[in-house]
Design an enzyme around this catalytic site. Structure first.
Site, PDB file in Angstrom:
ATOM      1  N   GLY A 156      -1.306  67.910  68.202  1.00  0.00           N
ATOM      2  CA  GLY A 156      -0.903  68.190  66.834  1.00  0.00           C
ATOM      3  C   GLY A 156      -0.569  66.902  66.099  1.00  0.00           C
ATOM      4  O   GLY A 156      -0.159  65.906  66.706  1.00  0.00           O
ATOM      5  N   CYS A 157      -0.724  66.909  64.789  1.00  0.00           N
ATOM      6  CA  CYS A 157      -0.491  65.688  64.002  1.00  0.00           C
ATOM      7  C   CYS A 157       0.986  65.289  64.009  1.00  0.00           C
ATOM      8  O   CYS A 157       1.320  64.113  64.218  1.00  0.00           O
ATOM      9  CB  CYS A 157      -1.014  65.859  62.586  1.00  0.00           C
ATOM     10  SG  CYS A 157      -0.386  67.319  61.710  1.00  0.00           S
ATOM     11  N   ASN A 158       1.886  66.248  63.808  1.00  0.00           N
ATOM     12  CA  ASN A 158       3.318  65.949  63.857  1.00  0.00           C
ATOM     13  C   ASN A 158       3.744  65.530  65.257  1.00  0.00           C
ATOM     14  O   ASN A 158       4.633  64.694  65.425  1.00  0.00           O
ATOM     15  CB  ASN A 158       4.136  67.166  63.426  1.00  0.00           C
ATOM     16  CG  ASN A 158       3.876  67.574  61.996  1.00  0.00           C
ATOM     17  OD1 ASN A 158       3.871  66.746  61.100  1.00  0.00           O
ATOM     18  ND2 ASN A 158       3.643  68.862  61.774  1.00  0.00           N
ATOM     19  N   VAL A 159       3.102  66.129  66.235  1.00  0.00           N
ATOM     20  CA  VAL A 159       3.373  65.791  67.635  1.00  0.00           C
ATOM     21  C   VAL A 159       3.033  64.326  67.891  1.00  0.00           C
ATOM     22  O   VAL A 159       3.786  63.589  68.536  1.00  0.00           O
ATOM     23  CB  VAL A 159       2.549  66.693  68.570  1.00  0.00           C
ATOM     24  CG1 VAL A 159       2.783  66.310  70.026  1.00  0.00           C
ATOM     25  CG2 VAL A 159       2.885  68.159  68.334  1.00  0.00           C
ATOM     26  N   ALA A 161       2.849  61.769  65.779  1.00  0.00           N
ATOM     27  CA  ALA A 161       3.774  60.843  65.129  1.00  0.00           C
ATOM     28  C   ALA A 161       5.116  60.791  65.856  1.00  0.00           C
ATOM     29  O   ALA A 161       5.669  59.705  66.092  1.00  0.00           O
ATOM     30  CB  ALA A 161       3.975  61.244  63.673  1.00  0.00           C
TER      31      ALA A 161
END
Length: 364
Positions: A156-159, A161
């Site tokens: 995941g993208c938030n993961v 970062a």
């Protein structure tokens, strides 16, 4: 250079579009089929006009018959849509899922945050993920697991970062694992291309910021905790050791994530100087060509990574409160999704990690 054929499902969405943008200029991959749902029968150029090289491809139905027969299949589909489809695909193809269906290792975590059918965990597509520290004192990384992989789960993208910000501290035991707080400023493309009340009208979205999926409900939380467990050299079954208060905030930019992650430092870590702590991040990402630890005092900015697979990372210490603050800026569609997936594909095919990918952002 050998050319590998690629089919992309979900080709008209944001993630699929970014994958196509990168693949269109990749020297080793050639997009020969695109699939969708409501866009079937239309030219790809109607939906992705920024990729003229692929404009004349016709969007086909998302079926195994369309996707099979290619060397690579990219699934840019919502969670719950790729699992059943992937089970029907040719075993010889390398399949990368940009959605969530194959990221989590524990069914209980899936049931708690997603629900529905639970699918087998695939090789995790974050090459720089730390998997603990080996007996030689060197970091063990996920990259080695990706060599020759046939099934890859894109993070995941938030993961991405959040993990890149804090994993050096987790691996080195610098912080209290029950005190982790992550606040993320997220661009609107992170919410996908479907129309929603929060992003339908520019007059309401621009100039406004709003939190979403608050109170521990965001679906990326179990994946982040899973990564923290691995960074500590533990299995996914130990993810409950990590408490995470996670709040994403929609901000008026089209793409990008700025993660601010904090945790209480241990007494041993507080005895280290700021320079020593910064050097831990430098050493953790030494040789990781897409991860840039900025000079002390220089803060990451989303503008500086847009359009690239780069991550800009920084760390700081608040001595008064005994808190560590770690920051990461990424492009959510590139580093956070499609770029990272293609980096993983490069490794799976024995190519240089950086083939077809940019480390340089776009400014202004």
């Amino acid at each position: 250079m050998t050319k590998y054929t690629v089919a992309v499902a979900g080709a008209t969405g944001y993630a699929g579009g970014e994958a196509l943008r990168i693949l269109a200029a990749h020297p080793a991959f050639e997009v020969t089929a695109v699939a969708g749902h409501s866009s079937i029968g239309h030219r790809l150029g109607e939906y992705q006009p920024h990729i003229p090289q692929l404009a004349d491809l016709i969007v086909e139905d998302t079926t195994p018959a369309v996707l099979d027969g290619h060397d690579v299949i990219v699934l840019a589909l919502p969670h719950g849509a790729s699992g059943a489809l992937a089970a029907q695909l040719d075993d010889d193809a390398v399949v990368v899922d940009l959605g969530a269906d194959h990221r989590l290792e524990r069914q209980q975590a899936w049931d708690d945050y997603y629900g529905g059918d639970f699918y087998q965990h695939w090789t995790y597509g974050m090459p720089e993920l730390i998997l603990g520290i080996g007996s030689d004192g060197k970091y063990v990384r996920q990259r080695d697991e990706l060599t020759g992989a046939k099934r890859i789960a894109g993070p995941g993208c938030n993961v991405t970062a959040t993990t890149l910000a804090l994993q050096p501290a987790i691996a080195q035991g610098l912080v209290d694992t029950k005190s982790i707080v992550a606040d993320l400023a997220v661009g609107y493309s992170g919410a996908g291309k479907n129309l929603k009340r929060t992003n339908l009208l520019a007059s309401e979205a621009m100039g406004s910021a709003s939190p979403y999926s608050v109170g521990g409900t965001h679906r990326h939380i179990p994946e982040i905790r899973q990564n923290f467990a691995h960074a500590a050299g533990l299995g996914a079954s130990q993810a409950d050791m990590f408490s995470l208060a996670f709040t994403p905030i929609l901000v008026p930019m089209s793409r990008g994530i700025l993660a601010s992650v904090s945790a209480k430092l241990t007494d041993e870590a507080l005895a280290l100087t700021d320079e020593q702590i910064h050097d831990i991040w430098v050493q953790a990402y030494e040789g990781q060509e897409f991860i840039f630890v900025l000079d002390p005092g220089v803060m990451p900015a989303t503008q500086n990574v847009l359009g690239s697979n780069a991550a800009h990372v920084q760390v700081a210490v608040d001595r008064r409160s005994g808190t560590l603050h770690a920051f990461t800026a990424i492009d959510n569609l590139n580093r956070g999704t499609a770029g990272q997936a293609i980096e993983s594909l490069n490794i799976a095919f024995g190519l240089n990690d950086a083939t077809g990918l940019s480390k340089i952002g776009v400014a202004p």
